[in-house]
Scaffold this motif. Structure first.
Motif, PDB file in Angstrom:
ATOM      1  N   ILE A  52       4.687  -3.220   7.233  1.00  0.00           N
ATOM      2  CA  ILE A  52       3.730  -2.341   6.555  1.00  0.00           C
ATOM      3  C   ILE A  52       2.972  -1.474   7.565  1.00  0.00           C
ATOM      4  CG2 ILE A  52       1.647  -2.271   5.116  1.00  0.00           C
ATOM      5  CD1 ILE A  52       2.616  -4.956   3.871  1.00  0.00           C
ATOM      6  N   TYR A  53       2.544  -2.083   8.686  1.00  0.00           N
ATOM      7  CA  TYR A  53       1.605  -1.375   9.572  1.00  0.00           C
ATOM      8  C   TYR A  53       2.188  -0.958  10.914  1.00  0.00           C
ATOM      9  CZ  TYR A  53      -2.066  -2.763   6.325  1.00  0.00           C
ATOM     10  OH  TYR A  53      -2.835  -2.916   5.204  1.00  0.00           O
ATOM     11  N   GLY A  54       3.398  -1.386  11.221  1.00  0.00           N
ATOM     12  CA  GLY A  54       3.976  -1.033  12.521  1.00  0.00           C
ATOM     13  C   GLY A  54       3.097  -1.524  13.659  1.00  0.00           C
ATOM     14  N   ASP A  55       2.738  -0.618  14.582  1.00  0.00           N
ATOM     15  CA  ASP A  55       1.980  -1.004  15.776  1.00  0.00           C
ATOM     16  C   ASP A  55       0.563  -1.492  15.470  1.00  0.00           C
ATOM     17  OD1 ASP A  55       4.103  -0.560  17.380  1.00  0.00           O
ATOM     18  OD2 ASP A  55       3.526   1.503  17.919  1.00  0.00           O
ATOM     19  N   GLU A  56       0.040  -1.012  14.349  1.00  0.00           N
ATOM     20  CA  GLU A  56      -1.316  -1.430  13.962  1.00  0.00           C
ATOM     21  C   GLU A  56      -1.384  -2.911  13.576  1.00  0.00           C
ATOM     22  OE1 GLU A  56      -3.997   0.744  11.026  1.00  0.00           O
ATOM     23  OE2 GLU A  56      -2.253   2.061  11.195  1.00  0.00           O
ATOM     24  N   ALA A  57      -0.194  -3.492  13.316  1.00  0.00           N
ATOM     25  CA  ALA A  57      -0.157  -4.863  12.792  1.00  0.00           C
ATOM     26  C   ALA A  57      -0.849  -5.845  13.728  1.00  0.00           C
ATOM     27  CB  ALA A  57       1.285  -5.289  12.538  1.00  0.00           C
TER      28      ALA A  57
ATOM     29  N   ASP B 160      -9.031  -8.639 -16.454  1.00  0.00           N
ATOM     30  CA  ASP B 160      -8.006  -7.591 -16.451  1.00  0.00           C
ATOM     31  C   ASP B 160      -8.191  -6.686 -15.243  1.00  0.00           C
ATOM     32  OD1 ASP B 160      -6.843  -8.550 -18.653  1.00  0.00           O
ATOM     33  OD2 ASP B 160      -7.693  -7.068 -20.041  1.00  0.00           O
ATOM     34  N   MET B 161      -7.098  -6.198 -14.700  1.00  0.00           N
ATOM     35  CA  MET B 161      -7.172  -5.375 -13.488  1.00  0.00           C
ATOM     36  C   MET B 161      -6.148  -4.256 -13.576  1.00  0.00           C
ATOM     37  SD  MET B 161      -7.279  -8.320 -10.606  1.00  0.00           S
ATOM     38  CE  MET B 161      -8.751  -9.292 -10.376  1.00  0.00           C
ATOM     39  N   THR B 162      -6.351  -3.230 -12.771  1.00  0.00           N
ATOM     40  CA  THR B 162      -5.325  -2.193 -12.638  1.00  0.00           C
ATOM     41  C   THR B 162      -5.070  -1.973 -11.162  1.00  0.00           C
ATOM     42  OG1 THR B 162      -7.088  -0.562 -12.741  1.00  0.00           O
ATOM     43  CG2 THR B 162      -5.808  -0.909 -14.754  1.00  0.00           C
ATOM     44  N   ALA B 163      -3.908  -1.401 -10.862  1.00  0.00           N
ATOM     45  CA  ALA B 163      -3.611  -1.028  -9.487  1.00  0.00           C
ATOM     46  C   ALA B 163      -3.588   0.495  -9.424  1.00  0.00           C
ATOM     47  CB  ALA B 163      -2.257  -1.592  -9.076  1.00  0.00           C
TER      48      ALA B 163
ATOM     49  N   ASP C 215       5.009  -5.218  -1.344  1.00  0.00           N
ATOM     50  CA  ASP C 215       4.396  -4.821  -0.070  1.00  0.00           C
ATOM     51  C   ASP C 215       3.089  -4.066  -0.302  1.00  0.00           C
ATOM     52  OD1 ASP C 215       5.901  -2.780  -1.234  1.00  0.00           O
ATOM     53  OD2 ASP C 215       6.324  -1.802   0.679  1.00  0.00           O
ATOM     54  N   LYS C 216       3.050  -3.271  -1.375  1.00  0.00           N
ATOM     55  CA  LYS C 216       1.808  -2.539  -1.689  1.00  0.00           C
ATOM     56  C   LYS C 216       0.714  -3.525  -2.127  1.00  0.00           C
ATOM     57  CE  LYS C 216       3.377   1.733  -1.121  1.00  0.00           C
ATOM     58  NZ  LYS C 216       4.811   1.491  -1.047  1.00  0.00           N
ATOM     59  N   ILE C 217       1.120  -4.530  -2.881  1.00  0.00           N
ATOM     60  CA  ILE C 217       0.130  -5.536  -3.313  1.00  0.00           C
ATOM     61  C   ILE C 217      -0.424  -6.253  -2.074  1.00  0.00           C
ATOM     62  CG2 ILE C 217      -0.251  -7.639  -4.663  1.00  0.00           C
ATOM     63  CD1 ILE C 217       1.962  -6.732  -6.579  1.00  0.00           C
ATOM     64  N   VAL C 218       0.455  -6.604  -1.149  1.00  0.00           N
ATOM     65  CA  VAL C 218       0.022  -7.288   0.068  1.00  0.00           C
ATOM     66  C   VAL C 218      -0.935  -6.398   0.873  1.00  0.00           C
ATOM     67  CG1 VAL C 218       0.828  -8.102   2.333  1.00  0.00           C
ATOM     68  CG2 VAL C 218       2.008  -8.841   0.249  1.00  0.00           C
ATOM     69  N   LYS C 219      -0.574  -5.129   0.994  1.00  0.00           N
ATOM     70  CA  LYS C 219      -1.405  -4.182   1.748  1.00  0.00           C
ATOM     71  C   LYS C 219      -2.797  -4.093   1.117  1.00  0.00           C
ATOM     72  CE  LYS C 219      -1.035   0.548   3.615  1.00  0.00           C
ATOM     73  NZ  LYS C 219      -1.898   1.461   2.879  1.00  0.00           N
ATOM     74  N   ASN C 220      -2.800  -3.999  -0.191  1.00  0.00           N
ATOM     75  CA  ASN C 220      -4.044  -3.932  -0.940  1.00  0.00           C
ATOM     76  C   ASN C 220      -4.915  -5.177  -0.691  1.00  0.00           C
ATOM     77  OD1 ASN C 220      -4.907  -4.805  -4.172  1.00  0.00           O
ATOM     78  ND2 ASN C 220      -5.831  -3.020  -3.223  1.00  0.00           N
TER      79      ASN C 220
ATOM     80  N   LEU D 151      -1.477  -8.952 -10.476  1.00  0.00           N
ATOM     81  CA  LEU D 151      -0.656  -7.772 -10.208  1.00  0.00           C
ATOM     82  C   LEU D 151       0.821  -8.131 -10.102  1.00  0.00           C
ATOM     83  CD1 LEU D 151      -2.931  -5.726  -7.771  1.00  0.00           C
ATOM     84  CD2 LEU D 151      -2.613  -5.436 -10.245  1.00  0.00           C
ATOM     85  N   LEU D 152       1.108  -9.308  -9.599  1.00  0.00           N
ATOM     86  CA  LEU D 152       2.509  -9.734  -9.540  1.00  0.00           C
ATOM     87  C   LEU D 152       3.065  -9.879 -10.965  1.00  0.00           C
ATOM     88  CD1 LEU D 152       4.826 -10.524  -7.663  1.00  0.00           C
ATOM     89  CD2 LEU D 152       4.068 -12.900  -7.815  1.00  0.00           C
TER      90      LEU D 152
END
Ligand SMILES: [Zn+2]
Ligand SMILES: [Zn+2]
Length: 759
Positions: free
Chosen positions: A564-569, A641-644, A657-662, A683-684
């Motif tokens: 997800i983040y490359g070098d920032e990871a 209840d939630m939204t993305a 991956d977007k859920i994880v990033k969030n 969200l899953l």
């Protein structure tokens, strides 16, 4: 006035079916006959129309306590004679569908006799009757009579024989009947003082009361027992068994003790007292005095009542010892291996875990671990189906014909034999990570084929080339078909629900071998009996570190963050405390070079990674630890209840991956961990339901299976979201959603293949 010929299928032998039927007939004013034909009870019922209907209703609704009725088949019978009264007739066994009874927990009447000083079976560790006692675990072959059980070594004394042959007694036709004079005997294994009988029981109780550990031979294998209220005893057992955190099951003396320690619903009360006596996962009360280490950080505890008379004697005996009312009762085995069932195995494998072994000389033919039951939506939700349930068959309405044997998966192995439209899932074998497990599987398959009097013409196994279960199937010498693991999960859910149309299967699981050679585990597939199409998976990630990654969720998390983040990871991993300082580069190198790595869509590993990212569990000391803790934290948050604000589906992947990033960003922003744990589940489930809807077309049935669906929060959210969109959602109840359930799905697949000439 009409006459019906009624066939009652199920566990109807050795449970007092005929007297109960005769009583119902008298109550309704019905004449006719009842006889036992082996696979079913046959009744001719004659009387006024409404009386006959009432009679059938009574059979269905008020069968004998221990009967398990699968089907009542009633048809008009012409040319019937006029019956003057209602008679029980003795009848010969016919061959055909066979129902092997599971073991039946000690009944109330026997329990009363056990502690009645004036009864001749006072304190007899093997008391049983027509309605209770071991069945499957002592059986060599059918028909079920003493000569073909491990009780044949104990000839009945005169008194027992007279009860056995007298229809008026509670022990008429009770194959394992015995008493203090003629029955098996308990003793302490390899005891220099050679304690037997009473001395052996007193010795075991003394050790338990003093905080020691005793191995106790039960119905389907050995348990390791210690005082569940004694923190030191529990910790010592954990050390001996090399089991730092996995919850221990607790056997409680009686229902009052259970209610003092746990919340119990009416249904749970009925089941915990019932004749199957599984382990129930119950919510602990805050003032429970169980040792905290029974189930660390876990709001529930696995509880059962004594089901073998010997277990009752551990709690109550006529000695001066003051006993606890809660005993740890954990399987007597080396982690994951099949439970020990004989003295040789106990000496070799568990003698080092305990201070003494309380055994006996009645042989266990077939292992049966305790069944484990959770609850969902007010109904049983099985985690492990074994003692008390196996090998009760599932009857399918599909017109299957033939005989197949399915060898199951590699972990939590069970096998399943299908004979025409009856499917017999086996008791729990265990993990097949070594050859002992495989040997146990092969032996049990052989025994069940003998018991069911069937010779399968086809074997079914998992697609994985190196599973021990697949090897056992290959060694059977039968023609073999292989079934993809996650498809087998969906088939098992379809089979349990007796549904054989098309459906969209959501198979969220640990790991399984995919058709493309990668590791699958978070799959959405269109399924029917003939095959499947993979529609979606969760976003693939790199599982680095081989097998270790299945225990160390932080490794998966680091791998995902690099993607997800490359070098920032590196700095993010640092902020999240995922990794020791300086070691990031090592993992980055491994990841980039794909060293010891496989591409994976395992949903189980995704749960582990999220648990690590949220700082709940970096790793698991037992399968599912990190994921279970994540679920409990989410449940603490409660429903919302939630939204993305991003798309949850991208092409044919769920944007996990977007859920994880969030989640990473929210955690770094200091948001509440329980809320984030809930957001992940929500969200899953939303991604799952959106994916199903997207490709369902005309299909309006979905099936939820796989080990991740042991998670009742994910189950609840997924099911409700799909139902809101008009789907009929199939879920499991008495077949586990985990790998313990896949043999049923494999068997159904093989049977279909066999019939369609695919072999
Ligand atoms: Zn009984
Ligand atoms: Zn006797």
């Amino acid at each position: 006035m009409k006459t019906l010929r009624i066939k009652v299928y199920g566990i109807v032998q050795g449970v007092g079916m005929r007297p109960v039927v005769a009583r119902h007939a008298t109550r309704c004013g019905i004449t006719g006959t009842v006889s036992n034909l082996g696979p079913y009870v046959e009744i001719f019922a004659q009387g006024e129309d409404d009386k006959v209907d009432e009679f059938i209703r009574l059979i269905e609704e008020e069968p004998p306590k221990r009967a398990a009725i699968l089907k009542v088949d009633a048809r008009p019978f012409d040319n019937a004679p006029v019956y003057e009264n209602f008679e029980i007739i003795e009848s010969a066994k016919t061959s055909g569908e066979i129902f092997v009874s599971p073991d039946i927990a000690i009944c109330d009447e026997c329990l009363e006799e056990l502690f009645d000083k004036n009864n001749r079976r006072y304190l007899h560790p093997f008391i049983n009757c027509t309605c209770c006692g071991p069945r499957l675990t002592i059986l060599d072959a059918l028909p079920y009579d003493r000569e073909r059980t491990s009780m044949k070594e104990f000839p009945m004394c005169e008194k027992c024989a007279s009860e056995y042959y007298d229809p008026a007694t509670r022990r008429y036709d009770a194959q394992p009947v015995c008493c203090n004079d003629c029955g098996p005997e308990v003793f302490i294994l390899d005891d220099p003082e050679e304690r037997r009988g009473r001395d052996a029981i007193v010795h075991a109780r003394k050790i338990l009361a003093e905080g020691g550990v005793v191995a106790v031979k039960g119905i389907g294998g050995f348990h390791l027992a210690c005082d569940a209220k004694n923190e030191d005893a529990v910790l010592r057992l954990r050390q001996l068994k090399h089991r730092p955190a996995k919850p221990f099951a607790v056997m409680m003396r009686d229902l009052d003790t259970v209610k003092r320690n746990c919340f119990v619903t009416d249904l749970q009360e009925e089941i915990i007292k019932g004749h199957q006596k599984p382990i129930l996962l119950l919510k602990k009360k805050a003032d429970s005095d169980l040792a905290a280490d029974i189930a660390p950080d876990n709001p529930t505890v696995g509880v059962m009542l004594p089901y073998a008379p010997l277990q009752s004697l551990l709690f109550d005996y006529d000695d001066e010892i003051t006993m606890t009312d809660c005993l740890v009762m954990t399987s007597g085995n080396v982690a994951g291996l099949p439970i020990c069932r004989d003295d040789e195995g106990a000496r070799r494998e568990i003698a080092g875990f305990c201070d003494a072994i309380l055994t006996h000389n009645r042989k266990i033919r077939i292992r049966a671990d305790d069944s484990v039951m959770d609850f969902y939506d007010g109904k049983p939700y099985m985690i492990r189906r074994s003692r008390g349930y196996a090998p009760l068959p599932y009857m399918m309405t599909n017109n299957f014909e033939g005989s197949v044997v399915a060898y199951g998966g590699e972990l939590k192995n069970t096998f399943c034999i299908g004979v025409n439209n009856l499917f017999y899932p086996s008791s729990y074998i265990g993990d097949l990570t070594d050859l002992k497990g495989k040997a146990a599987l092969t032996e049990s398959v052989g025994r069940m084929q003998v018991l069911l009097e069937t010779k399968p013409s086809l074997a079914v196994c998992d697609l994985h080339p190196r599973y021990n279960s697949s090897e056992a199937a290959e060694e059977s010498g039968l023609p073999l078909v292989r079934v993809q693991h996650h498809y087998a999960h969906i088939l098992s859910c379809m089979a349990e629900n007796d549904y054989f149309g098309e459906c969209i299967g959501v198979s969220f699981d640990g790991t399984g071998y995919g058709t493309d050679g990668t590791i699958w585990g978070g799959e959405i597939m269109r399924c029917d009996l003939n095959g499947f199409d993979r529609l979606f998976s969760i976003k693939p990630f790199l599982q680095t570190g081989g097998d270790i990654a299945s225990r160390e969720g932080w490794r998966i998390a680091v791998s995902m963050l690099i993607d997800i983040y490359g070098d920032e990871a590196e700095s993010i991993c640092g902020k999240l405390d995922l990794i020791r300082k300086g070691s990031f580069k090592v993992y980055k190198t491994m990841h980039d070079g794909k060293v010891n790595s496989v591409v994976s869509t395992s949903a189980g590993r995704l749960f582990d990674a999220v648990s690590a990212i949220l700082g709940i569990r970096l790793e698991s000391s037992f399968e599912g630890e990190a994921a279970t803790s994540l679920m409990y934290r989410a449940m603490e948050h409660g429903q919302e209840d939630m939204t993305a604000d991003y798309a949850l589906i991208e092409g044919d992947v769920l944007a996990t991956d977007k859920i994880v990033k969030n989640l990473v960003e929210a955690r770094l922003a200091g948001e509440d961990v329980n809320q984030l744990a809930y957001r992940f589940h929500y969200l899953l489930a939303k991604a799952i339901s959106e994916a199903v809807i997207l490709k369902a077309g005309d299909i309006r049935t979905a099936a939820l299976s796989g080990g991740c669906y042991q998670n009742t929060l994910l189950l609840d959210l997924s099911k409700k979201m799909l139902e809101e969109k008009g789907f009929k959602v199939l879920i499991h109840s008495l077949i586990p959603p985990n790998d313990g359930g896949i043999s049923l799905g494999q068997a159904v697949y093989g049977m279909n293949k066999l019939m369609n000439g695919g072999i």
